[in-house]
Design an enzyme around this catalytic site. Structure first.
Site, mmCIF file in Angstrom:
data_model
loop_
_atom_site.group_PDB
_atom_site.id
_atom_site.type_symbol
_atom_site.label_atom_id
_atom_site.label_comp_id
_atom_site.label_asym_id
_atom_site.label_seq_id
_atom_site.Cartn_x
_atom_site.Cartn_y
_atom_site.Cartn_z
ATOM 1 N N ASP A 1 -31.771 -32.623 -86.522
ATOM 2 C CA ASP A 1 -32.378 -33.568 -87.473
ATOM 3 C C ASP A 1 -33.852 -33.789 -87.133
ATOM 4 O O ASP A 1 -34.568 -34.488 -87.845
ATOM 5 C CB ASP A 1 -31.590 -34.894 -87.568
ATOM 6 C CG ASP A 1 -31.532 -35.655 -86.258
ATOM 7 O OD1 ASP A 1 -32.103 -35.189 -85.252
ATOM 8 O OD2 ASP A 1 -30.920 -36.749 -86.235
ATOM 9 N N SER A 2 -34.320 -33.127 -86.068
ATOM 10 C CA SER A 2 -35.756 -33.089 -85.788
ATOM 11 C C SER A 2 -36.500 -32.460 -86.964
ATOM 12 O O SER A 2 -37.716 -32.600 -87.067
ATOM 13 C CB SER A 2 -36.028 -32.305 -84.499
ATOM 14 O OG SER A 2 -35.389 -31.043 -84.534
ATOM 15 N N ASP B 1 -26.560 -30.825 -86.767
ATOM 16 C CA ASP B 1 -26.819 -32.143 -86.197
ATOM 17 C C ASP B 1 -26.440 -33.218 -87.214
ATOM 18 O O ASP B 1 -27.033 -33.260 -88.317
ATOM 19 C CB ASP B 1 -28.322 -32.222 -85.887
ATOM 20 C CG ASP B 1 -28.643 -33.214 -84.814
ATOM 21 O OD1 ASP B 1 -27.718 -33.847 -84.282
ATOM 22 O OD2 ASP B 1 -29.852 -33.344 -84.489
ATOM 23 N N LYS C 1 -23.110 -31.751 -83.923
ATOM 24 C CA LYS C 1 -23.628 -32.548 -82.804
ATOM 25 C C LYS C 1 -23.696 -34.001 -83.250
ATOM 26 O O LYS C 1 -24.082 -34.297 -84.384
ATOM 27 C CB LYS C 1 -25.015 -32.047 -82.394
ATOM 28 C CG LYS C 1 -25.617 -32.853 -81.239
ATOM 29 C CD LYS C 1 -26.803 -32.153 -80.632
ATOM 30 C CE LYS C 1 -28.100 -32.378 -81.373
ATOM 31 N NZ LYS C 1 -28.504 -33.797 -81.475
ATOM 32 N N GLU D 1 -24.979 -37.920 -81.848
ATOM 33 C CA GLU D 1 -25.685 -38.694 -80.824
ATOM 34 C C GLU D 1 -24.849 -39.880 -80.377
ATOM 35 O O GLU D 1 -24.059 -40.433 -81.164
ATOM 36 C CB GLU D 1 -27.030 -39.200 -81.371
ATOM 37 C CG GLU D 1 -28.034 -38.096 -81.540
ATOM 38 C CD GLU D 1 -29.429 -38.614 -81.888
ATOM 39 O OE1 GLU D 1 -29.703 -39.829 -81.724
ATOM 40 O OE2 GLU D 1 -30.242 -37.781 -82.315
ATOM 41 N N GLU E 1 -30.601 -35.179 -73.009
ATOM 42 C CA GLU E 1 -32.021 -35.182 -73.393
ATOM 43 C C GLU E 1 -32.826 -36.186 -72.575
ATOM 44 O O GLU E 1 -32.459 -37.371 -72.491
ATOM 45 C CB GLU E 1 -32.173 -35.500 -74.897
ATOM 46 C CG GLU E 1 -33.643 -35.546 -75.318
ATOM 47 C CD GLU E 1 -33.889 -35.477 -76.820
ATOM 48 O OE1 GLU E 1 -32.923 -35.371 -77.601
ATOM 49 O OE2 GLU E 1 -35.073 -35.526 -77.190
HETATM 50 O O1 KIV Z 1 -32.718 -32.633 -83.491
HETATM 51 C C1 KIV Z 1 -33.001 -31.905 -82.528
HETATM 52 O O2 KIV Z 1 -33.734 -30.921 -82.671
HETATM 53 C C2 KIV Z 1 -32.450 -32.249 -81.229
HETATM 54 C C3 KIV Z 1 -33.140 -31.783 -79.979
HETATM 55 C C4 KIV Z 1 -32.527 -32.374 -78.797
HETATM 56 C C5 KIV Z 1 -33.245 -30.343 -79.774
HETATM 57 O O3 KIV Z 1 -31.481 -32.932 -81.181
#
Ligand code: KIV
Length: 283
Positions: A43-44, A82, A112, A114, A181
């Site tokens: 999500d970056s 993500d 993924k 968080e 991270e």
């Molecule tokens: O969103 C992202 O790119 C991440 C980084 C930790 C690579 O979660």
């Protein structure tokens, strides 16, 4: 080993895994050709490509749009999607729906999530549906409002223990991978030694089972800021700027395009055209 229908690779400890982000087919094609182990549709994308001030602005629809492009460019790779804040904030039901969208619409192999409210219950319900999960602890960008919030986490024994427990909790909830991270390397090493699933680090030192970087950081394209943990393997931002300045100069000085970069009309056809114009046959 990841027990997941969509996951074709066997994941074991003792190997160093290479993960990089991609948000589009152009990049994922290069990453697949270069043989990276995991492609993360992070999500970056919100901050790196879409110009948002933080990752929390990113919607699930935007993630699906990018994930589908990544999959088109890298049909054979293990792709990690993500889950954005907007795709999980309403609780485990929403998180499961989002995970299924990643799997069904973008053919993603792993999602993924968080650390945050309900993340363990969400992980459990996603894993129950046989979708592999990567838990993300330490610095969790979805909890950060702007660039100044990107700081080292777990600097004291108390906060480090919290992160350690979160990693263990993700493992117990059924996660197949961990992302660590921006934490001290000693904490990352301790986690690596105490969980049975692979740890992928970013700003977490050399003792993780693998490493991840944002692709635009690695190639020096994202030049707004450079975290301490980034190593740039190229300076493409400067190169690209040089190319654009060169193009602008050539256009303004009428040096681009040249005839060699243009299409030519057959001489006989051109003569007919010229005569037609001369005779006024233009209607
Ligand atoms: O969103 C992202 O790119 C991440 C980084 C930790 C690579 O979660």
């Amino acid at each position: 080993m990841l027990k997941n229908t969509f996951f074709k690779k066997s994941i074991k400890r003792g190997t160093k895994y290479v993960m990089l982000t991609a948000y589009d087919a152009l990049t994922s094609r290069v990453l697949e050709a270069a043989g990276v182990d995991f492609i993360l549709v992070g999500d970056s994308v919100g901050m790196v490509l879409l110009g948002y001030p933080n990752t929390s602005c990113v919607t699930m629809d935007e993630m699906i749009h990018h994930a589908k492009a990544v999959r088109r460019g890298a049909p054979k790779s293990c792709v990690v999607g993500d889950l954005p804040k907007k795709g999980v904030e309403k609780g485990p039901k929403q998180a499961l729906l989002s995970a299924k969208r990643f799997r069904d619409e973008a053919k993603i192999n792993v999602v993924k999530i968080e650390w945050g409210k309900d993340c363990l219950r969400s992980t459990e319900s996603i894993v129950r549906q046989k979708i592999a999960v990567q838990g993300h602890v330490g610095l969790t960008p979805q909890a950060v409002k702007n660039a100044t919030g990107f700081r080292l986490q777990g600097k004291t024994a108390v906060t480090a223990l919290k992160i350690f427990k979160q990693a263990k909790a993700f493992e117990s909830a059924g996660a197949s991978l961990l992302l660590l991270e921006c934490i001290p390397w000693q904490l990352a090493k301790l986690i690596q030694e105490n969980v049975s699933i692979p740890t992928i680090g970013i700003g977490a030192g050399p003792y993780c089972d693998g490493q991840v970087l944002v692709f635009q950081d690695l190639i020096g394209m994202f030049d707004q800021f450079k975290p301490k943990f980034v190593r740039r393997y190229a300076e493409t931002s400067a190169e690209v700027k040089k190319a654009v300045v060169g193009y602008a100069r050539d256009v303004r000085q009428n040096r681009f395009p040249g005839l060699g970069e243009s299409f030519s009309l057959d001489a006989v056809e051109f003569e007919k055209l010229r005569l037609a114009v001369k005779r006024g046959q233009t209607r």
